[in-house]
Scaffold this motif. Structure first.
Motif, PDB file in Angstrom:
ATOM      1  N   ALA A   1       0.848  -1.096  -0.009  1.00  0.00           N
ATOM      2  CA  ALA A   1      -0.075  -0.050  -0.015  1.00  0.00           C
ATOM      3  C   ALA A   1       0.747   1.126   0.154  1.00  0.00           C
ATOM      4  N   ASP A   2       0.257   2.202  -0.522  1.00  0.00           N
ATOM      5  CA  ASP A   2       0.867   3.663  -0.341  1.00  0.00           C
ATOM      6  C   ASP A   2       0.220   4.480   0.775  1.00  0.00           C
ATOM      7  N   LEU A   3      -0.981   3.898   1.269  1.00  0.00           N
ATOM      8  CA  LEU A   3      -1.508   4.551   2.323  1.00  0.00           C
ATOM      9  C   LEU A   3      -2.049   3.601   3.327  1.00  0.00           C
ATOM     10  N   ILE A   4      -1.955   3.629   4.660  1.00  0.00           N
ATOM     11  CA  ILE A   4      -2.540   2.461   5.633  1.00  0.00           C
ATOM     12  C   ILE A   4      -3.425   3.455   6.506  1.00  0.00           C
TER      13      ILE A   4
ATOM     14  N   LYS B   1       2.329   6.307   3.597  1.00  0.00           N
ATOM     15  CA  LYS B   1       2.044   6.982   4.770  1.00  0.00           C
ATOM     16  C   LYS B   1       0.958   6.227   5.732  1.00  0.00           C
ATOM     17  N   LEU B   2       1.070   6.666   6.878  1.00  0.00           N
ATOM     18  CA  LEU B   2       0.080   5.904   7.998  1.00  0.00           C
ATOM     19  C   LEU B   2      -0.733   6.938   8.589  1.00  0.00           C
TER      20      LEU B   2
ATOM     21  N   SER C   1       3.887   5.898  15.332  1.00  0.00           N
ATOM     22  CA  SER C   1       4.786   5.895  13.956  1.00  0.00           C
ATOM     23  C   SER C   1       3.820   6.458  12.877  1.00  0.00           C
ATOM     24  N   ALA C   2       2.916   7.124  13.215  1.00  0.00           N
ATOM     25  CA  ALA C   2       1.903   7.458  12.228  1.00  0.00           C
ATOM     26  C   ALA C   2       2.247   9.021  11.836  1.00  0.00           C
ATOM     27  N   ASP C   3       1.954   9.336  10.505  1.00  0.00           N
ATOM     28  CA  ASP C   3       2.219  10.524   9.655  1.00  0.00           C
ATOM     29  C   ASP C   3       1.053  11.611  10.374  1.00  0.00           C
ATOM     30  N   LEU C   4      -0.041  10.808  10.703  1.00  0.00           N
ATOM     31  CA  LEU C   4      -1.338  11.954  10.946  1.00  0.00           C
ATOM     32  C   LEU C   4      -2.345  10.917  11.907  1.00  0.00           C
ATOM     33  N   HIS C   5      -2.470  11.249  13.123  1.00  0.00           N
ATOM     34  CA  HIS C   5      -3.378  10.893  14.058  1.00  0.00           C
ATOM     35  C   HIS C   5      -4.608  11.682  14.249  1.00  0.00           C
ATOM     36  N   LEU C   6      -5.757  10.961  14.175  1.00  0.00           N
ATOM     37  CA  LEU C   6      -6.940  12.040  14.160  1.00  0.00           C
ATOM     38  C   LEU C   6      -7.773  11.311  15.410  1.00  0.00           C
ATOM     39  N   ALA C   7      -7.607  12.113  16.581  1.00  0.00           N
ATOM     40  CA  ALA C   7      -8.320  11.630  17.821  1.00  0.00           C
ATOM     41  C   ALA C   7      -9.730  12.023  17.815  1.00  0.00           C
TER      42      ALA C   7
ATOM     43  N   THR D   1      -8.004  21.036   9.699  1.00  0.00           N
ATOM     44  CA  THR D   1      -6.770  21.232   8.838  1.00  0.00           C
ATOM     45  C   THR D   1      -6.433  19.605   8.681  1.00  0.00           C
ATOM     46  N   ASP D   2      -6.525  18.891   9.862  1.00  0.00           N
ATOM     47  CA  ASP D   2      -6.105  17.383   9.932  1.00  0.00           C
ATOM     48  C   ASP D   2      -7.042  16.447   8.942  1.00  0.00           C
ATOM     49  N   LEU D   3      -8.429  17.005   9.150  1.00  0.00           N
ATOM     50  CA  LEU D   3      -9.391  15.941   8.441  1.00  0.00           C
ATOM     51  C   LEU D   3      -9.141  16.286   6.913  1.00  0.00           C
TER      52      LEU D   3
END
Length: 886
Positions: free
Chosen positions: A160-163, A192-193, A206-212, A272-274
């Protein structure tokens, strides 16, 4: 059984299904290594898997049948079970009996239990603890695809390129798969993770972006994504010929999630994260979305699953290399149980219990005297029916529902009032054992033969490498013997597990002709030798796919009506039981890194108990301040169903308004540490899966009169303290204690607990005014026990003291330092264990990072080995490095 070469088998823990090489080194021990040829793990093992050889002790095993506390022979025990079930059926009908089984069973055992209940007793009252973890995925996949099918495979994670990991702390709960992801990111920095979880976990490190996201807002998030994909022309119009329901799903997504700002507000995440997540998903064709219990264990879990499936179907990202939805299963054979109809609303071989033709096929195939004609009771309602007296006899196999089910007090009341309870188990001393009228000693991992199916549809063999201990028998043998005694001998005449497996395989091909994707008819002619060496293989396995099948649905071909998949319109549902003024916080339950389920197995491995040794409640600093809870202090949690005690962990990684508590501790390990005493018994209306992630609770500081700990060379019975946690060490036992009343004389209390025989050196210190007491007992120069008591949690580190138990003759310097609770020489305290594989403590790591200037985990590994074993501690090592840099 005295094998001199390794036996290939499969790990008994999570649904990754890792291959294991086991070499017996004695009747209770084995050398454990990862199988480098198994495609699930290629030699990797997590901390739990690598410690399997340390869990084989027979000390606490159930080794002979019992009726009540009385030891009996197998004939008497089996006659009793069969007779009680026959009595209840004859008097009240087949709906008055039930089985409650487990994803710990092998497929062959599962098949027999299902066949006995549904085809011979004639009731569908057989459900499984997989209902508690995977049934929402089952329901969601059946609604979307027409069958419970995982489309992809583990290789997709590396291609994958995105997980996108949703509701999954894979770094702790599926660590071998997560290490494959980490390695793929290292090899391909463009991968990207994204992690989606109300908590910031080890996985998020380890994530490139975390959505809480706000707890329970998953459907809104993925509806918003579907609408965003529509708005930006990212749907796959060529794949739409394989779909139905797309327009309705798009309309529901547009109505519920009309804009990015509306979704961001509803989900509680920065806009912005979304946008960043939506843009990344929209432009990245090779995307895998994987999920686990954070999605499933919800009152709207099935809708959450379908919201994920909607976006993959609408974009055609399914069944192709590097893309697709991937359910990460909880137990080693949750999927094998689904294949044989282990859930109360299924028939074997993915046939439908409510379909008269399917029932007729199975009845004829089994030559069954009476076939269940309607779904049975699902797990939560099953135990409610027991409490109500509608179910009068239950047989529980390989699971511990008085710990793992929600509203645990109600489950215990139900079993206490039940006319007859049979329990098949490996362990003698569980919370469930007290409710058993008959206890049947079952073979454990390493002692039985059969198959399991992992999260990517891969069937693997579990092989015996140890002899059956005592009078223990495999589950399949026990089930077949009870069936014979109930008068069904002709349907349960099997010489070996292979005979059951090939019958199961033949049934999968019955009236199939491609109608059902679960088809292993290609394995139906295996002889004993071929079954014995069966390599790991992914179904379907048939004439068209004799070597198995890695991916499905790339070109459509869904088993649903007209060969099409269905998208569902999904209006977001609020939680069934929202917080209120009396219970203002949301309780989220889950797992920790080094423990498994109720610790009956992992609790035997000394090295697994010291990373997180106590039940804990994770709180945001704002909530801790509001309710006057200090980090490291004890806290009381209360819901409308019960209460629990835990150690407070204050961290901004926890979302404000929520509290997290792990689910592993039972009464055996922790008095008052049972999280499911709190959890509400609300279930998903489609799947019946309990809502384990959203129970309203309140918290408050728990202020006992005294707190302390006791380290002892022997295991001890410690009556009295309201809070007691037992942790096994290599040469000792550790007990964390707290009580609401203090003994009049601590010396007398300690002597009564320790029950020392013969001459001993007794060192002690007491300050009654300050409420402090400390003592140590030595015999022949060796430390036997030590007790430290104070009025609060500020007590010495346990780690240095614990290390003294390994010494044959305590040096005078250490003896003099005993009651101080700290070494005379600075730097001798290793601190809390971080790396379970090599026993590396927090203080050792911090000192090395500071003194040697380490900046990478590779440097730490080269010097201390930490992180070079299973890799489960790598997120924590990275966190320590970041802390040192800042």
């Amino acid at each position: 059984m005295h094998a001199t070469s390794p036996i290939r088998t499969t790990c008994p823990y999570c649904g990754v299904g890792c291959g294991v090489l086991a070499t017996p080194t004695g009747p209770e021990s084995a050398l454990i290594q990862g199988d480098p040829e198994h495609p699930a793990n290629y030699g990797r093992l997590c901390s739990k898997g690598s410690a399997l050889g340390e869990t084989l002790s027979l000390q606490t095993r159930l080794l002979y049948p019992q009726i009540g506390p009385r030891r009996v022979g197998w004939d008497e025990a089996l006659d009793k079970v069969a007779g009680e079930f026959r009595r209840v059926i004859d008097t009240h009908g087949p709906e008055a009996v039930a089985f409650y089984v487990s994803g710990q069973l092998l497929t062959e055992d599962y098949y027999l239990a299902n066949k006995l209940m549904k085809g011979y007793i004639g009731s569908a009252n057989i459900d499984t603890n997989s209902r508690l973890c995977m049934s929402s995925t089952v329901a969601g996949q059946k609604r979307a695809f027409g069958e419970d099918v995982v489309p992809g495979c583990y290789e997709d994670l590396e291609q994958a390129d995105l997980i996108v990991l949703v509701g999954s702390n894979a770094a702790w709960c599926h660590p071998v798969l997560f290490q494959r992801i980490v390695k793929a990111k290292q090899d391909r920095p463009g991968l990207k993770l994204v992690t989606i979880d109300p908590r910031r976990t080890a996985t998020s490190e380890s994530a490139d972006l975390h959505l809480a996201i706000r707890p329970g807002s998953d459907v809104m998030l993925f509806n918003g994504l579907l609408n965003y994909l529509r708005q930006h022309d990212r749907l796959d119009f060529g794949f739409m010929e394989h779909l139905v329901g797309l327009s309705q799903a798009l309309e529901a997504a547009r109505d519920s999630a009309p804009s990015v700002p509306a979704v961001a507000l509803a989900c509680g995440v920065p806009e912005t994260d979304l946008v960043r997540f939506y843009q990344e998903f929209a432009r990245t064709e090779k995307t895998v979305t994987a999920w686990s219990q954070g999605v499933n264990q919800s009152s709207s879990g099935t809708d959450k699953v379908n919201a994920i499936l909607n976006v993959h179907l609408a974009t055609g990202r399914i069944g192709k290399p590097g893309m697709g939805p991937l359910s990460l299963t909880g137990q080693p054979n949750a999927m094998g149980g689904r294949e044989v109809g282990g859930l109360a609303n299924q028939l074997a071989a993915h046939l439908e219990i409510e379909n008269p033709r399917h029932r007729a096929w199975v009845r004829e195939f089994w030559n069954a005297p009476r076939m269940a004609e309607q779904p049975g009771l699902k797990a939560v309602e099953l135990f409610q029916a027991i409490e109500q007296g509608r179910v009068k006899a239950v047989w529980i196999m390989a699971t511990n529902p008085v710990v793992s089910l929600p509203d645990a007090a109600a489950v215990r009341r139900a079993l206490a009032a039940c006319e007859f309870v049979a329990v098949s188990d490996c362990e003698a001393e569980t919370d469930l054992a007290a409710y058993a009228h008959v206890s049947l000693p079952a073979a454990a991992w390493g002692e039985k033969d059969g198959t399991v199916t992992n999260s990517e549809r891969r069937i693997s063999r579990q092989r015996a490498f140890l002899p059956l201990p005592g009078e223990a028998k495999p589950d399949g043998w026990i089930i077949a013997e009870v069936a014979r005694r109930m008068g069904y001998a002709e349907g349960f005449d099997y010489a070996a597990p292979r005979d059951i497996f090939v019958e199961h395989a033949r049934l999968s091909g019955l009236h199939n002709e491609g109608r059902r994707l679960f088809d292993i008819a290609g394995l139906a002619e295996l002889d004993a030798a071929a079954y014995d060496v069966l390599p790991p293989i992914q179904w379907p396995v048939n004439a068209e796919h004799p070597a198995g099948t890695a991916r499905l649905f790339a070109a459509g071909g869904f088993p649903g009506p007209e060969g099409k998949a269905r998208l569902l319109p999904l209006p977001p549902q609020p939680p069934f039981n929202p917080p209120d003024l009396d219970y203002p916080l949301v309780l989220n339950t889950g797992r920790i890194r080094d423990q498994w389920h109720t610790m009956t197995r992992t609790g035997k491995a000394a090295r697994l108990g010291h990373h997180l040794p106590e039940p804990y409640a994770e709180l945001h600093p704002d909530d801790a301040a509001r309710w006057e809870v200090a980090d490291g202090a004890l806290v009381r949690l209360e819901s409308r169903h019960g209460s629990a005690l835990a150690r407070a962990r204050i961290t901004p990684d926890q979302q404000a308004g929520s509290v997290f508590m792990p689910m592993h501790w039972s009464d055996v390990q922790a008095r008052r540490g049972l999280v499911n005493a709190l959890v509400n018994p609300v279930v998903d209306p489609v799947s019946g899966e309990p809502e384990s992630k959203h129970t309203p609770v309140r918290v408050g500081a728990y202020r006992p009169v005294w707190q302390g700990f006791l380290l002892s060379r022997e295991a001890l019975a410690i009556p009295g303290p309201e809070y007691r946690v037992a942790v096994r060490g290599a040469d000792y036992w550790r007990y964390e204690l707290a009580g609401e009343t203090a003994p009049d004389d601590w010396r007398s209390w300690a002597e009564s607990i320790l029950a020392q025989e013969g001459a001993a050196d007794w060192l002690e210190f007491a300050d009654a005014h300050a409420g402090r007491y400390r003592c140590a007992v030595l015999r022949g120069g060796r430390l036997r026990a030590c007790l430290f008591v104070g009025v609060g949690p500020a007590l010495p580190s346990r780690d240095w003291l614990a290390g003294l138990f390994a010494q044959e003759d305590l040096p005078e310097m250490d003896r003099a330092a005993l009651l101080a609770g700290r070494p005379a020489v600075a730097g001798s305290d290793p601190g809390r264990t971080v790396c379970a594989c090599f026993g590396v403590g927090m203080n050792v790591l911090r000192s090395a990072i500071q003194s040697q200037g380490f900046t990478t985990v590779e440097q730490i590994g080269a010097a201390l080995k930490a992180g070079t074993g299973c890799g489960s501690c790598l997120p924590e090592l990275n966190s320590l490095l970041r802390g040192a840099r800042s």
